[in-house]
Scaffold this motif. Structure first.
Motif, short mmCIF file in Angstrom:
data_model
loop_
_atom_site.label_atom_id
_atom_site.label_comp_id
_atom_site.label_asym_id
_atom_site.label_seq_id
_atom_site.Cartn_x
_atom_site.Cartn_y
_atom_site.Cartn_z
N ALA A 1 11.04 -9.18 3.73
CA ALA A 1 9.80 -8.43 3.26
C ALA A 1 9.56 -7.17 2.88
N ARG A 2 10.04 -6.52 3.97
CA ARG A 2 10.21 -4.91 3.83
C ARG A 2 10.92 -4.79 2.29
N GLY A 3 11.77 -5.12 1.93
CA GLY A 3 12.73 -5.39 0.85
C GLY A 3 11.78 -5.51 -0.27
N TYR A 4 11.29 -6.51 -0.31
CA TYR A 4 10.19 -7.04 -1.52
C TYR A 4 9.08 -5.79 -1.87
N ALA A 5 8.64 -5.36 -0.68
CA ALA A 5 7.52 -4.41 -0.72
C ALA A 5 8.08 -3.10 -1.27
N VAL A 6 9.32 -2.68 -0.92
CA VAL A 6 9.83 -1.42 -1.49
C VAL A 6 10.60 -1.56 -2.68
N GLU A 7 11.33 -2.37 -2.94
CA GLU A 7 12.48 -2.47 -3.98
C GLU A 7 11.61 -3.05 -5.07
N GLU B 1 3.25 -0.39 3.80
CA GLU B 1 1.90 -1.02 3.86
C GLU B 1 1.82 -2.42 3.60
N GLU B 2 2.55 -2.93 2.54
CA GLU B 2 2.23 -4.48 2.04
C GLU B 2 3.22 -5.38 3.12
N TYR B 3 4.27 -4.56 3.58
CA TYR B 3 5.11 -5.58 4.57
C TYR B 3 4.06 -5.70 5.77
#
Length: 418
Positions: free
Chosen positions: A390-396, A256-258
């Motif tokens: 960006a997906r990585g920062y949101a998930v990890e 969602e945040e990504y």
């Protein structure tokens, strides 16, 4: 320092007026500047580079994009070099912004060597207010064609020949046929916000499903021939948030945040171009639906629940930067380039494209954005936000969209402007 033709920070000129202008730059580097040789110092038109300035004067005798070389033969570090050149105001009254930048020819653009002029020509009816308080209407180039264009809608719509201003009311499912012509200029406007236009002659299936056809769109369809490019474009004019609902840069089941950060970047990107009169003014639209940002219209909106939610929850939010503020962009909306991934760091704007003037687009670490397939990096500019990163920062790391945006775009604020 500059010639005495300014008033309150704005040059005031009569339509067609020519005048001589000069500006001094201090050499704060470690190398001498020369006005001859392989890497002579010049002042060129920029943003974008290589364009024809509306203030080009016949005395620009080297190239149409280069008003001046360094006046002195040599300038040592710590000294000031002068650039003197003529400008000629256009005949159309209005408010203009003109940009130049220092370049060591065949080598590099000189950091800090930007010159921005705000110019008032004549006495425009009233000062233009470019601040955005309500949702803007934008124009998207769908495709160009030499074939017949056929259009219908699921409700009543109005067809207007913009050359004659004659209008016809069409009923739901009634087809309008527009033939290729070098004076084509038609607008087909739905009579209700709930009415969806369909370009029945447009074959536009997504790559993953050839049985679908993304040929339906909210808003107005315009068919417009350009004498400048000798192309006839099919253009979708619609409110910005409606455009973002059909933007196919994200997908379902992504963080969602990504998705929020991606939508805000996309909104900022199109608004930045819109305020400047569009990326493709010769074809009468702001950005296109393919190489600028992938847009597939109402069909995509119908099948994309998660990106749609991200649009609704970030309505009117953009990134801003103080250095983006200008007369046509008083809120400082920042141009938000983004890419699919990187090799571990994003790139400075100046590493990839000539010119400068985008201090928020500088290299940052991108640990989650590394693309394993190097073939994927070819043609991937790696400037601005990295989608994979960006997906990585949101998930990890559980980072929120504002943190993600401030990481990839240095020095920006995340603001709701309408």
């Amino acid at each position: 320092e500059m010639s005495e033709v300014s008033h309150g920070g704005t040059l005031e000129l009569d339509p067609g007026q020519a005048f001589t202008f000069w500006v001094d730059f201090e050499n704060t580097g470690l190398k001498n500047w020369y006005n001859e040789g392989e890497h002579f110092i010049a002042l060129n038109v920029t943003d974008p580079i290589g364009r024809v300035s509306e203030f080009k004067n016949d005395f620009w005798n080297e190239y149409y994009y280069r008003p001046s070389r360094l006046l002195q033969p040599r300038i040592y570090p710590g000294e000031r070099g002068r650039f003197r050149f003529a400008l000629q105001a256009p005949n159309v009254e209005g408010y203009y912004t003109e940009k130049f930048a220092l370049v060591a020819e065949n080598l590099l653009w000189i950091p800090g060597g930007e010159l921005t002029l705000q110019i008032k020509v004549g006495e425009p009816a009233e000062p233009l207010d470019y601040s955005i308080e309500d949702e803007p209407t934008i124009r998207i180039g769908l495709y160009n064609t030499t074939e017949q264009v056929t259009i219908t809608a699921n409700g009543e719509y109005t067809v207007t020949n913009m050359n004659t201003e004659a209008s016809n009311l069409k009923s739901a499912n009634e087809v309008t046929v527009i033939n290729f012509s070098d004076d084509a200029y038609w607008r087909l406007t739905p009579n209700s916000n709930d009415t969806i236009m369909e370009i029945t002659s447009f074959d536009n299936p997504p790559l993953w499903n050839s049985s679908l056809n993304d040929n339906t769109f909210r808003g107005t369809i315009e068919v417009h021939y350009s004498d400048e490019t000798e192309e006839m474009w099919v253009i979708n004019e619609l409110p910005l948030e409606s455009y973002l609902k059909g933007l196919a840069e994200g997908a379902n089941e992504q963080p969602e945040e990504y998705l929020k950060s991606l939508i805000i970047a996309a909104r900022s990107y199109v608004l930045w171009h819109h305020l400047r009169g569009g990326k493709h003014p010769d074809n009468y639209y702001d950005i296109n639906a393919t190489t600028d940002q992938v847009y597939r219209g109402y069909g995509y909106e119908q099948r994309s629940e998660d990106p749609l939610k991200a649009v609704q929850e970030t309505a009117g939010i953009v990134i801003t930067h103080p250095d983006a503020i200008s007369q046509i962009n008083p809120q400082g909306i920042a141009m938000a380039a983004y890419s699919s991934g990187t090799d571990g760091r994003t790139r400075n704007w100046s590493e990839v494209w000539a010119g400068s003037g985008f201090p928020w687009l500088v290299s940052v670490e991108d640990p989650y954005g590394v693309l394993s397939n190097w073939n994927t990096l070819e043609g991937n500019h790696m400037v601005g936000m990295s989608a994979k990163g960006a997906r990585g920062y949101a998930v990890e790391e559980g980072k929120t969209y504002d943190w993600i945006l401030k990481h990839y775009y240095t020095g920006v604020e995340v603001e709701k402007i309408y």
